[in-house]
Scaffold this motif. Structure first.
Motif, PDB file in Angstrom:
ATOM      1  N   LEU A   1       0.794  -1.226   0.000  1.00 63.05           N
ATOM      2  CA  LEU A   1       0.000   0.000   0.000  1.00 63.05           C
ATOM      3  C   LEU A   1       0.830   1.282   0.000  1.00 63.05           C
ATOM      4  O   LEU A   1       0.438   2.260  -0.657  1.00 63.05           O
ATOM      5  N   PRO A   2       1.962   1.362   0.720  1.00 61.24           N
ATOM      6  CA  PRO A   2       2.739   2.619   0.659  1.00 61.24           C
ATOM      7  C   PRO A   2       3.199   2.981  -0.745  1.00 61.24           C
ATOM      8  O   PRO A   2       3.503   4.160  -1.011  1.00 61.24           O
TER       9      PRO A   2
ATOM     10  N   TRP B   1      -4.902  12.619  -1.153  1.00 59.04           N
ATOM     11  CA  TRP B   1      -5.633  11.726  -2.058  1.00 59.04           C
ATOM     12  C   TRP B   1      -5.347  10.267  -1.772  1.00 59.04           C
ATOM     13  O   TRP B   1      -6.204   9.403  -1.997  1.00 59.04           O
ATOM     14  N   GLY B   2      -4.172   9.977  -1.241  1.00 53.78           N
ATOM     15  CA  GLY B   2      -3.883   8.599  -0.872  1.00 53.78           C
ATOM     16  C   GLY B   2      -4.786   8.112   0.253  1.00 53.78           C
ATOM     17  O   GLY B   2      -5.373   7.023   0.174  1.00 53.78           O
ATOM     18  N   ILE B   3      -4.930   8.922   1.306  1.00 51.05           N
ATOM     19  CA  ILE B   3      -5.790   8.539   2.426  1.00 51.05           C
ATOM     20  C   ILE B   3      -7.253   8.515   2.009  1.00 51.05           C
ATOM     21  O   ILE B   3      -8.016   7.606   2.396  1.00 51.05           O
ATOM     22  N   ILE B   4      -7.675   9.502   1.211  1.00 54.49           N
ATOM     23  CA  ILE B   4      -9.073   9.532   0.746  1.00 54.49           C
ATOM     24  C   ILE B   4      -9.381   8.304  -0.097  1.00 54.49           C
ATOM     25  O   ILE B   4     -10.423   7.647   0.076  1.00 54.49           O
ATOM     26  N   SER B   5      -8.491   7.963  -1.022  1.00 53.66           N
ATOM     27  CA  SER B   5      -8.723   6.807  -1.903  1.00 53.66           C
ATOM     28  C   SER B   5      -8.785   5.520  -1.096  1.00 53.66           C
ATOM     29  O   SER B   5      -9.640   4.654  -1.348  1.00 53.66           O
ATOM     30  N   LEU B   6      -7.904   5.375  -0.124  1.00 54.38           N
ATOM     31  CA  LEU B   6      -7.892   4.165   0.699  1.00 54.38           C
ATOM     32  C   LEU B   6      -9.180   4.057   1.522  1.00 54.38           C
ATOM     33  O   LEU B   6      -9.762   2.971   1.644  1.00 54.38           O
ATOM     34  N   THR B   7      -9.653   5.179   2.054  1.00 51.99           N
ATOM     35  CA  THR B   7     -10.881   5.170   2.854  1.00 51.99           C
ATOM     36  C   THR B   7     -12.095   4.843   1.999  1.00 51.99           C
ATOM     37  O   THR B   7     -12.950   4.027   2.395  1.00 51.99           O
TER      38      THR B   7
ATOM     39  N   MET C   1       4.035  -5.357  12.971  1.00 51.29           N
ATOM     40  CA  MET C   1       5.488  -5.283  13.145  1.00 51.29           C
ATOM     41  C   MET C   1       6.141  -4.496  12.027  1.00 51.29           C
ATOM     42  O   MET C   1       7.110  -3.759  12.263  1.00 51.29           O
ATOM     43  N   SER C   2       5.633  -4.604  10.802  1.00 48.20           N
ATOM     44  CA  SER C   2       6.259  -3.916   9.671  1.00 48.20           C
ATOM     45  C   SER C   2       6.193  -2.401   9.838  1.00 48.20           C
ATOM     46  O   SER C   2       7.194  -1.704   9.615  1.00 48.20           O
ATOM     47  N   TRP C   3       5.014  -1.872  10.256  1.00 52.40           N
ATOM     48  CA  TRP C   3       4.956  -0.414  10.370  1.00 52.40           C
ATOM     49  C   TRP C   3       5.568   0.081  11.678  1.00 52.40           C
ATOM     50  O   TRP C   3       6.154   1.172  11.716  1.00 52.40           O
ATOM     51  N   VAL C   4       5.480  -0.711  12.743  1.00 55.21           N
ATOM     52  CA  VAL C   4       6.100  -0.291  14.006  1.00 55.21           C
ATOM     53  C   VAL C   4       7.615  -0.253  13.862  1.00 55.21           C
ATOM     54  O   VAL C   4       8.280   0.715  14.290  1.00 55.21           O
ATOM     55  N   LEU C   5       8.202  -1.286  13.260  1.00 53.44           N
ATOM     56  CA  LEU C   5       9.653  -1.300  13.063  1.00 53.44           C
ATOM     57  C   LEU C   5      10.097  -0.170  12.140  1.00 53.44           C
ATOM     58  O   LEU C   5      11.157   0.440  12.362  1.00 53.44           O
ATOM     59  N   SER C   6       9.295   0.127  11.129  1.00 53.32           N
ATOM     60  CA  SER C   6       9.666   1.189  10.195  1.00 53.32           C
ATOM     61  C   SER C   6       9.595   2.567  10.848  1.00 53.32           C
ATOM     62  O   SER C   6      10.492   3.402  10.687  1.00 53.32           O
TER      63      SER C   6
ATOM     64  N   TYR D   1     -13.207  -7.361   9.348  1.00 51.41           N
ATOM     65  CA  TYR D   1     -12.848  -6.166   8.577  1.00 51.41           C
ATOM     66  C   TYR D   1     -12.525  -4.979   9.473  1.00 51.41           C
ATOM     67  O   TYR D   1     -11.854  -4.039   9.019  1.00 51.41           O
ATOM     68  N   LEU D   2     -12.970  -4.995  10.716  1.00 55.97           N
ATOM     69  CA  LEU D   2     -12.474  -3.993  11.661  1.00 55.97           C
ATOM     70  C   LEU D   2     -10.993  -4.229  11.940  1.00 55.97           C
ATOM     71  O   LEU D   2     -10.190  -3.280  11.959  1.00 55.97           O
ATOM     72  N   LEU D   3     -10.610  -5.486  12.125  1.00 57.68           N
ATOM     73  CA  LEU D   3      -9.199  -5.811  12.328  1.00 57.68           C
ATOM     74  C   LEU D   3      -8.375  -5.505  11.076  1.00 57.68           C
ATOM     75  O   LEU D   3      -7.228  -5.038  11.173  1.00 57.68           O
ATOM     76  N   ILE D   4      -8.954  -5.753   9.911  1.00 52.71           N
ATOM     77  CA  ILE D   4      -8.249  -5.442   8.660  1.00 52.71           C
ATOM     78  C   ILE D   4      -7.986  -3.941   8.558  1.00 52.71           C
ATOM     79  O   ILE D   4      -6.895  -3.503   8.171  1.00 52.71           O
ATOM     80  N   ALA D   5      -8.992  -3.127   8.899  1.00 54.31           N
ATOM     81  CA  ALA D   5      -8.806  -1.674   8.866  1.00 54.31           C
ATOM     82  C   ALA D   5      -7.717  -1.232   9.834  1.00 54.31           C
ATOM     83  O   ALA D   5      -6.928  -0.324   9.537  1.00 54.31           O
ATOM     84  N   MET D   6      -7.657  -1.885  10.988  1.00 57.13           N
ATOM     85  CA  MET D   6      -6.643  -1.540  11.984  1.00 57.13           C
ATOM     86  C   MET D   6      -5.242  -1.931  11.528  1.00 57.13           C
ATOM     87  O   MET D   6      -4.248  -1.513  12.149  1.00 57.13           O
ATOM     88  N   CYS D   7      -5.143  -2.717  10.470  1.00 54.20           N
ATOM     89  CA  CYS D   7      -3.840  -3.120   9.928  1.00 54.20           C
ATOM     90  C   CYS D   7      -3.453  -2.293   8.701  1.00 54.20           C
ATOM     91  O   CYS D   7      -2.335  -1.780   8.606  1.00 54.20           O
ATOM     92  N   ILE D   8      -4.378  -2.164   7.739  1.00 50.77           N
ATOM     93  CA  ILE D   8      -3.995  -1.570   6.456  1.00 50.77           C
ATOM     94  C   ILE D   8      -3.766  -0.066   6.550  1.00 50.77           C
ATOM     95  O   ILE D   8      -2.860   0.464   5.882  1.00 50.77           O
ATOM     96  N   PHE D   9      -4.538   0.642   7.346  1.00 48.53           N
ATOM     97  CA  PHE D   9      -4.337   2.091   7.434  1.00 48.53           C
ATOM     98  C   PHE D   9      -2.995   2.432   8.085  1.00 48.53           C
ATOM     99  O   PHE D   9      -2.260   3.283   7.556  1.00 48.53           O
ATOM    100  N   PRO D  10      -2.613   1.809   9.211  1.00 50.33           N
ATOM    101  CA  PRO D  10      -1.268   2.090   9.744  1.00 50.33           C
ATOM    102  C   PRO D  10      -0.141   1.666   8.805  1.00 50.33           C
ATOM    103  O   PRO D  10       0.879   2.357   8.716  1.00 50.33           O
ATOM    104  N   VAL D  11      -0.311   0.549   8.097  1.00 53.64           N
ATOM    105  CA  VAL D  11       0.727   0.122   7.159  1.00 53.64           C
ATOM    106  C   VAL D  11       0.907   1.152   6.055  1.00 53.64           C
ATOM    107  O   VAL D  11       2.042   1.547   5.720  1.00 53.64           O
ATOM    108  N   ALA D  12      -0.200   1.613   5.471  1.00 50.92           N
ATOM    109  CA  ALA D  12      -0.119   2.567   4.367  1.00 50.92           C
ATOM    110  C   ALA D  12       0.446   3.911   4.832  1.00 50.92           C
ATOM    111  O   ALA D  12       1.376   4.463   4.217  1.00 50.92           O
ATOM    112  N   ILE D  13      -0.108   4.434   5.918  1.00 50.49           N
ATOM    113  CA  ILE D  13       0.297   5.765   6.375  1.00 50.49           C
ATOM    114  C   ILE D  13       1.676   5.716   7.035  1.00 50.49           C
ATOM    115  O   ILE D  13       2.549   6.557   6.745  1.00 50.49           O
ATOM    116  N   GLY D  14       1.883   4.734   7.919  1.00 50.32           N
ATOM    117  CA  GLY D  14       3.177   4.627   8.582  1.00 50.32           C
ATOM    118  C   GLY D  14       4.299   4.291   7.615  1.00 50.32           C
ATOM    119  O   GLY D  14       5.417   4.809   7.737  1.00 50.32           O
TER     120      GLY D  14
END
Length: 506
Positions: A105-106, A116-122, A249-254, A324-337
């Motif tokens: 996603l990044p 536009w990246g955050i809007i498109s993802l949402t 782990m991927s976004w926290v480590l990054s 899908y709540l758990l999925i949202a809690m994963c993909i948004f931090p991965v993309a933004i972080g």
């Protein structure tokens, strides 16, 4: 006549409430009632009739819908077990909906920018959540019928022939194509894990890349011997849990490491309008491809019992909402972080490649190895659920020809054959990854367009109502996006070229 019949000893009969070819899900017959009550029911009598009707309604609520029974369903891996529940639906939906695509996603943000990246993802997230809700509701849209597979629902909505033409190729590609991609990603990740654990002592690796693909395929085939979709619920739980862990782990480590000194967040500038347009389409395609699993929603729901009192769509939607709540809690931090950590310097391989390239010397080797091992576990788990529709098709063909269930050896043979065919395709045709944009564009309607068309065809909302406008708008927009993404895939092939090399994987 009703009174005359009721004067003597009433005889037990069965009310012919079940149309021909219909039966309860468990195969039970309609409950017997007394002939006098049947006549009273026909003549419109008062209180006794009400009691009979209420008793019959209560029985049906407890027993279930009057659904057509296909004996073949009891022999096939998707429908042979109907003991699923909301927890199983959550496990399967999470395993099917969250995978290695989220780590890419990044890559969409350098072209789209922050806003536009955050809007498109949402927008994409809520769009696909709505189409998932449609599929869940349409599973039993017609009384007496359960659409247990995506192609079956497409045939009901679009017609027998057109439904097959529209849905068969995308669903096969999403199952078999994803399985092949999982072999390649899983094998490569196993190789990286081995190199990290072994360190400089194992450089160069004594095992080739193709041999790692073979190891991964062998492990996948062993796990695939579980008989049906319900039996892999534990594997789906492991797959979903490992996906959550490695995404976190991927976004926290990054984010926790120092950012590269030359990082930039300015949207990439292109020399021509065409290049800018196709780059934007490619970025939107990366976001769209991150949402997967709609081709399996009906199959997951088919594993559940369904009654008037407890319809399957209630448990399915409850489980899907949690997943899908758990999925949202994963993909948004991965993309933004991920974009915050690397900016426009995100490598083509996504987050895992970025961590390995920029921080392999800064992060403890054990932590880095654990992240790669979680990806391997997730790929093994995802292989099982994405391969299940293919196993189901193999066995449907066999049982349709022989009119008997598959033996253990036949079932095992199908799965071994499929696993090694997927390996052969991945090794023999490595250039297929260059066609991912084109083929991926052809599969987008499965998630973003077809469910809306199906709702219009089956539910027939009132013309010019809000539901009518919403579904037509989303369906046409999804179709246009699919065409544009496919054109972008063709442009990418023409622009970058495609080397037709056989049996030479990277």
């Amino acid at each position: 006549m009703a009174a005359a019949e009721g004067a003597g000893e009433p005889e037990l009969v069965s009310i012919p409430a079940t149309p021909r070819g219909l039966s309860t899900p468990e195969g039970q017959s309609t409950p017997p009632v007394r002939r006098g009550a049947a006549a009273a029911l026909a003549s419109g009598a008062g209180t006794p009739v009400r009691r009979v009707v209420e008793g019959l309604r209560g029985y049906l609520e407890e027993v279930g819908h009057l659904t057509r029974l296909n004996p073949q369903d009891a022999w096939l891996p998707i429908t042979e077990s109907r003991s699923g529940n909301a927890r199983y639906a959550a496990f399967h939906s999470l395993n099917a909906g969250l995978g290695f695509q989220a780590l890419l996603l990044p890559l969409a943000f350098p072209c789209l920018g922050w806003s536009w990246g955050i809007i498109s993802l949402t927008v994409a997230y809520f769009w696909q959540l709505y189409t998932l809700w449609i599929l869940v509701k349409l599973h039993e849209a017609v009384p007496g019928r359960r659409y247990n597979r995506y192609v079956e629902l497409a045939q009901a909505a679009f017609g027998e022939k057109l439904g097959v033409w529209l849905a068969l190729f995308p669903t096969i590609y999403l199952s078999a194509g994803t399985a092949t991609a999982l072999i390649l990603v899983g094998g490569e990740t196993m190789k990286l894990f081995y190199q990290i654990v072994c360190g400089p002592l194992c450089s160069p690796s004594p095992i080739s890349t193709v041999e790692w693909y073979l190891v991964f395929t062998s492990l996948s085939i062993i796990l695939s011997q579980l008989p049906n979709l319900n039996s892999i619920a534990g594997i789906s739980l492991i797959g979903g849990a490992t996906a959550i862990m490695y995404c976190t782990m991927s976004w926290v480590l990054s984010v926790s490491q120092q950012r590269p000194p030359a990082i930039s967040y300015e949207p990439v500038k292109y020399t021509s309008f065409g290049s800018s347009l196709f780059a934007t389409l490619n970025a939107l395609g990366i976001i769209a491809f991150a949402f997967r699993g709609h081709n399996l929603a009906l199959e997951i729901q088919a594993t559940m019992p369904s009654t008037f009192k407890h319809p399957a769509h209630v448990s399915m939607w409850r489980g899907a909402k949690v997943a899908y709540l758990l999925i949202a809690m994963c993909i948004f931090p991965v993309a933004i972080g991920g974009y915050w950590a690397y900016g426009n310097m995100v490598p083509p391989g996504g987050m895992l490649t970025a961590i390995y390239v920029f921080h392999s010397h800064d992060i403890p080797r054990a932590l880095l190895a654990a992240t790669f091992l979680l990806v391997v576990f997730n790929c093994l788990s995802s292989f099982q659920i994405y391969s299940m529709p293919v196993f189901d098709s193999f066995e449907a063909f066999y049982t349709g020809r022989t009119n008997r269930p598959c033996s253990v050896w036949v079932r095992s043979g199908f799965r071994v054959f499929y696993g090694f065919i997927s390996l052969f395709i991945g090794v023999a045709l490595p250039f297929l990854s260059s066609l991912a944009g084109l083929l991926g564009g052809l599969t987008l309607p499965v998630t973003f367009a077809y469910p809306c068309f199906m709702w219009i065809c089956i539910k027939k909302p009132e013309r010019f109502s809000f539901s009518w406008y919403l579904n037509w708008g989303l369906a046409l927009l999804g179709t246009a996006f699919s065409v544009a993404s496919s054109v972008g895939g063709v442009w990418s092939i023409i622009n970058t070229g495609m080397k037709l090399k056989f049996f030479k994987p990277n």
